[in-house]
Design an enzyme around this catalytic site. Structure first.
Site, short mmCIF file in Angstrom:
data_model
loop_
_atom_site.label_atom_id
_atom_site.label_comp_id
_atom_site.label_asym_id
_atom_site.label_seq_id
_atom_site.Cartn_x
_atom_site.Cartn_y
_atom_site.Cartn_z
N CYS A 10 0.90 -1.16 0.00
CA CYS A 10 0.00 0.00 0.00
C CYS A 10 0.93 1.20 0.00
O CYS A 10 1.57 1.49 1.00
CB CYS A 10 -0.92 0.06 1.22
SG CYS A 10 -1.89 1.59 1.23
N CYS A 38 -0.29 4.12 2.54
CA CYS A 38 -0.28 3.93 3.99
C CYS A 38 -0.08 2.46 4.32
O CYS A 38 1.01 1.94 4.18
CB CYS A 38 -1.56 4.48 4.61
SG CYS A 38 -3.03 4.02 3.70
N SER A 39 -1.13 1.78 4.75
CA SER A 39 -0.94 0.41 5.20
C SER A 39 -2.18 -0.44 4.98
O SER A 39 -2.46 -1.33 5.76
CB SER A 39 -0.58 0.41 6.68
OG SER A 39 -1.59 1.09 7.40
N CYS A 40 -2.93 -0.17 3.92
CA CYS A 40 -4.13 -0.96 3.66
C CYS A 40 -3.74 -2.43 3.55
O CYS A 40 -2.75 -2.78 2.91
CB CYS A 40 -4.81 -0.49 2.37
SG CYS A 40 -5.45 1.19 2.55
FE FE Z 1 -3.60 2.30 2.87
#
Ligand code: FE
Length: 211
Positions: free
Chosen positions: A111, A114-116
Protein backbone atom coordinates in the site's frame (compact mmCIF):
# COMPACT_ATOMS: atom_id res chain seq x y z
CA UNK A 1 -12.74 4.06 -8.22
CA UNK A 2 -13.66 7.67 -7.67
CA UNK A 3 -11.38 10.54 -6.75
CA UNK A 4 -13.50 11.11 -3.73
CA UNK A 5 -12.60 7.75 -2.26
CA UNK A 6 -8.92 8.26 -3.06
CA UNK A 7 -8.96 11.59 -1.26
CA UNK A 8 -10.68 9.96 1.63
CA UNK A 9 -8.11 7.21 1.65
CA UNK A 10 -5.23 9.67 1.72
CA UNK A 11 -6.86 11.80 4.36
CA UNK A 12 -7.69 8.83 6.50
CA UNK A 13 -4.13 7.58 6.61
CA UNK A 14 -1.82 10.52 6.09
CA UNK A 15 -2.52 12.10 9.45
CA UNK A 16 0.24 11.20 11.89
CA UNK A 17 -2.03 9.67 14.52
CA UNK A 18 -5.78 9.61 14.22
CA UNK A 19 -8.17 10.07 17.13
CA UNK A 20 -8.60 6.35 17.85
CA UNK A 21 -4.87 5.67 17.48
CA UNK A 22 -4.05 8.48 19.89
CA UNK A 23 -6.59 7.19 22.37
CA UNK A 24 -5.15 3.70 22.09
CA UNK A 25 -1.65 5.04 22.70
CA UNK A 26 -2.83 7.09 25.67
CA UNK A 27 -4.66 4.09 27.13
CA UNK A 28 -1.63 1.88 26.65
CA UNK A 29 0.65 4.37 28.41
CA UNK A 30 -1.78 4.70 31.28
CA UNK A 31 -2.20 0.95 31.73
CA UNK A 32 1.55 0.40 31.66
CA UNK A 33 2.14 3.30 34.06
CA UNK A 34 -0.42 1.95 36.54
CA UNK A 35 1.20 -1.45 36.30
CA UNK A 36 -2.03 -2.93 34.97
CA UNK A 37 -0.50 -4.20 31.80
CA UNK A 38 2.88 -5.58 30.97
CA UNK A 39 4.21 -4.00 27.77
CA UNK A 40 5.80 -7.32 26.90
CA UNK A 41 2.48 -9.09 27.17
CA UNK A 42 0.95 -6.46 24.92
CA UNK A 43 3.70 -6.95 22.33
CA UNK A 44 3.09 -10.67 22.45
CA UNK A 45 -0.62 -10.15 21.94
CA UNK A 46 0.01 -7.96 18.91
CA UNK A 47 2.54 -10.45 17.57
CA UNK A 48 -0.05 -13.18 17.92
CA UNK A 49 -2.51 -11.31 15.74
CA UNK A 50 0.20 -10.29 13.31
CA UNK A 51 1.76 -13.69 12.74
CA UNK A 52 -0.45 -16.41 14.18
CA UNK A 53 -4.21 -15.89 14.43
CA UNK A 54 -4.67 -13.48 11.54
CA UNK A 55 -2.69 -15.17 8.76
CA UNK A 56 -4.10 -18.61 9.69
CA UNK A 57 -7.36 -17.52 8.05
CA UNK A 58 -5.63 -16.70 4.80
CA UNK A 59 -3.68 -19.96 5.00
CA UNK A 60 -6.93 -21.93 5.13
CA UNK A 61 -8.15 -20.14 2.00
CA UNK A 62 -4.91 -20.94 0.18
CA UNK A 63 -4.95 -24.59 1.26
CA UNK A 64 -8.55 -25.01 0.11
CA UNK A 65 -7.69 -23.46 -3.26
CA UNK A 66 -4.78 -25.89 -3.61
CA UNK A 67 -6.90 -28.99 -3.05
CA UNK A 68 -10.23 -27.93 -4.55
CA UNK A 69 -10.14 -26.68 -8.18
CA UNK A 70 -13.77 -25.50 -8.04
CA UNK A 71 -13.00 -23.39 -4.97
CA UNK A 72 -9.88 -22.04 -6.61
CA UNK A 73 -11.96 -20.94 -9.60
CA UNK A 74 -14.54 -19.21 -7.38
CA UNK A 75 -11.74 -17.56 -5.42
CA UNK A 76 -10.09 -16.12 -8.50
CA UNK A 77 -13.38 -14.98 -10.00
CA UNK A 78 -14.98 -13.46 -6.90
CA UNK A 79 -12.61 -13.47 -3.97
CA UNK A 80 -14.88 -11.61 -1.56
CA UNK A 81 -17.65 -14.20 -1.97
CA UNK A 82 -15.31 -17.21 -1.87
CA UNK A 83 -13.58 -15.92 1.28
CA UNK A 84 -16.96 -15.20 2.86
CA UNK A 85 -17.75 -18.94 2.49
CA UNK A 86 -15.34 -19.38 5.42
CA UNK A 87 -16.99 -16.57 7.34
CA UNK A 88 -13.92 -14.38 7.03
CA UNK A 89 -15.66 -11.10 6.58
CA UNK A 90 -15.34 -7.75 8.23
CA UNK A 91 -13.74 -4.37 8.09
CA UNK A 92 -10.81 -3.86 5.72
CA UNK A 93 -11.72 -6.94 3.80
CA UNK A 94 -14.96 -6.08 2.08
CA UNK A 95 -13.59 -6.05 -1.46
CA UNK A 96 -10.97 -8.69 -1.98
CA UNK A 97 -9.00 -9.74 -5.03
CA UNK A 98 -6.89 -12.89 -5.06
CA UNK A 99 -3.76 -12.87 -7.22
CA UNK A 100 -2.51 -16.19 -8.49
CA UNK A 101 1.22 -16.87 -8.61
CA UNK A 102 2.42 -19.12 -11.43
CA UNK A 103 5.86 -20.36 -12.50
CA UNK A 104 6.00 -17.26 -14.72
CA UNK A 105 4.30 -14.62 -12.55
CA UNK A 106 4.97 -13.43 -9.01
CA UNK A 107 2.54 -10.99 -7.39
CA UNK A 108 3.56 -8.56 -4.66
CA UNK A 109 1.18 -6.49 -2.55
CA UNK A 110 1.91 -3.07 -1.12
CA UNK A 111 0.00 0.00 0.00
CA UNK A 112 1.98 2.97 -1.25
CA UNK A 113 -0.18 5.50 0.59
CA UNK A 114 -0.28 3.93 3.99
CA UNK A 115 -0.94 0.41 5.20
CA UNK A 116 -4.13 -0.96 3.66
CA UNK A 117 -4.18 -4.67 4.37
CA UNK A 118 -6.78 -7.46 4.26
CA UNK A 119 -7.47 -7.78 7.99
CA UNK A 120 -10.02 -10.64 7.90
CA UNK A 121 -7.58 -12.97 6.14
CA UNK A 122 -4.17 -11.73 7.29
CA UNK A 123 -4.74 -10.03 10.63
CA UNK A 124 -2.60 -7.02 11.51
CA UNK A 125 -0.02 -5.75 9.02
CA UNK A 126 3.62 -6.27 10.00
CA UNK A 127 5.73 -3.23 10.81
CA UNK A 128 7.83 -3.52 7.63
CA UNK A 129 4.69 -3.49 5.48
CA UNK A 130 3.79 -0.09 6.94
CA UNK A 131 7.33 1.26 6.63
CA UNK A 132 8.11 4.02 4.14
CA UNK A 133 11.03 2.15 2.53
CA UNK A 134 8.93 -0.91 1.70
CA UNK A 135 6.04 1.20 0.43
CA UNK A 136 8.26 3.21 -1.86
CA UNK A 137 10.69 0.56 -3.01
CA UNK A 138 8.21 -2.23 -3.60
CA UNK A 139 6.95 -0.22 -6.54
CA UNK A 140 10.23 1.19 -7.86
CA UNK A 141 12.36 -1.91 -7.41
CA UNK A 142 10.28 -4.94 -6.50
CA UNK A 143 12.98 -7.40 -7.59
CA UNK A 144 15.49 -5.67 -5.34
CA UNK A 145 13.12 -5.77 -2.39
CA UNK A 146 12.33 -9.44 -2.96
CA UNK A 147 16.02 -10.26 -3.21
CA UNK A 148 16.74 -8.48 0.07
CA UNK A 149 13.93 -10.42 1.67
CA UNK A 150 15.59 -13.62 0.55
CA UNK A 151 13.22 -14.36 -2.30
CA UNK A 152 15.11 -13.64 -5.51
CA UNK A 153 13.01 -13.84 -8.68
CA UNK A 154 14.56 -15.30 -11.84
CA UNK A 155 14.87 -12.96 -14.84
CA UNK A 156 12.26 -14.82 -16.87
CA UNK A 157 9.60 -14.52 -14.15
CA UNK A 158 7.40 -11.44 -14.29
CA UNK A 159 6.85 -9.47 -11.07
CA UNK A 160 3.53 -7.68 -10.71
CA UNK A 161 3.06 -5.11 -7.97
CA UNK A 162 -0.43 -4.36 -6.68
CA UNK A 163 -1.17 -1.18 -4.78
CA UNK A 164 -3.86 -1.70 -2.16
CA UNK A 165 -6.44 0.97 -1.57
CA UNK A 166 -9.15 1.65 0.95
CA UNK A 167 -11.58 -0.23 -1.28
CA UNK A 168 -9.49 -3.05 -2.76
CA UNK A 169 -7.41 -5.49 -0.74
CA UNK A 170 -5.26 -8.22 -2.19
CA UNK A 171 -4.28 -11.72 -1.16
CA UNK A 172 -1.62 -13.65 -3.05
CA UNK A 173 -2.34 -17.28 -3.85
CA UNK A 174 1.17 -18.75 -3.72
CA UNK A 175 2.25 -21.76 -5.74
CA UNK A 176 1.78 -25.09 -4.04
CA UNK A 177 5.26 -26.42 -3.37
CA UNK A 178 6.48 -29.67 -4.84
CA UNK A 179 6.55 -32.66 -2.54
CA UNK A 180 3.15 -32.00 -0.99
CA UNK A 181 1.12 -34.48 -3.02
CA UNK A 182 -1.48 -36.18 -0.91
CA UNK A 183 -1.21 -33.71 1.94
CA UNK A 184 -4.39 -32.86 3.81
CA UNK A 185 -5.81 -29.37 3.75
CA UNK A 186 -4.71 -28.84 7.36
CA UNK A 187 -1.18 -29.96 6.63
CA UNK A 188 -1.02 -27.60 3.68
CA UNK A 189 -2.47 -24.68 5.63
CA UNK A 190 0.26 -25.15 8.24
CA UNK A 191 3.05 -24.35 5.76
CA UNK A 192 1.44 -21.25 4.23
CA UNK A 193 3.08 -18.14 5.63
CA UNK A 194 1.88 -14.59 5.95
CA UNK A 195 4.77 -13.34 3.81
CA UNK A 196 3.82 -15.74 1.03
CA UNK A 197 0.31 -14.29 1.00
CA UNK A 198 1.70 -10.74 0.78
CA UNK A 199 3.87 -12.00 -2.05
CA UNK A 200 7.33 -11.39 -0.62
CA UNK A 201 8.12 -15.06 -0.09
CA UNK A 202 7.20 -18.40 -1.58
CA UNK A 203 5.87 -21.38 0.29
CA UNK A 204 8.80 -23.69 0.85
CA UNK A 205 8.78 -27.33 -0.10
CA UNK A 206 8.79 -29.64 2.87
CA UNK A 207 12.31 -30.18 4.09
CA UNK A 208 13.53 -27.00 2.42
CA UNK A 209 15.18 -24.67 4.91
CA UNK A 210 13.21 -21.63 6.00
CA UNK A 211 14.48 -18.32 4.84
FE1 FE B 1 -3.60 2.30 2.87
Amino acid sequence: MSDHRDDEHAREHDRPLSGPALRAKALESLLVEKGLVDPKALDELIDTYETKVGPRNGARIVARAWVDPAYRKRLLEDASAAIAEFGFIGRQGEDMVVLENTPKVRNVVVCTLCSCYPWPVLGLPPVWYKSAPYRARAVIDPRGVLKELGSEVPEDVEVRVWDSTAELRYLVLPERPAGTQGWSEDELAAIVTRDAMIGVAQVKSPGQSKR
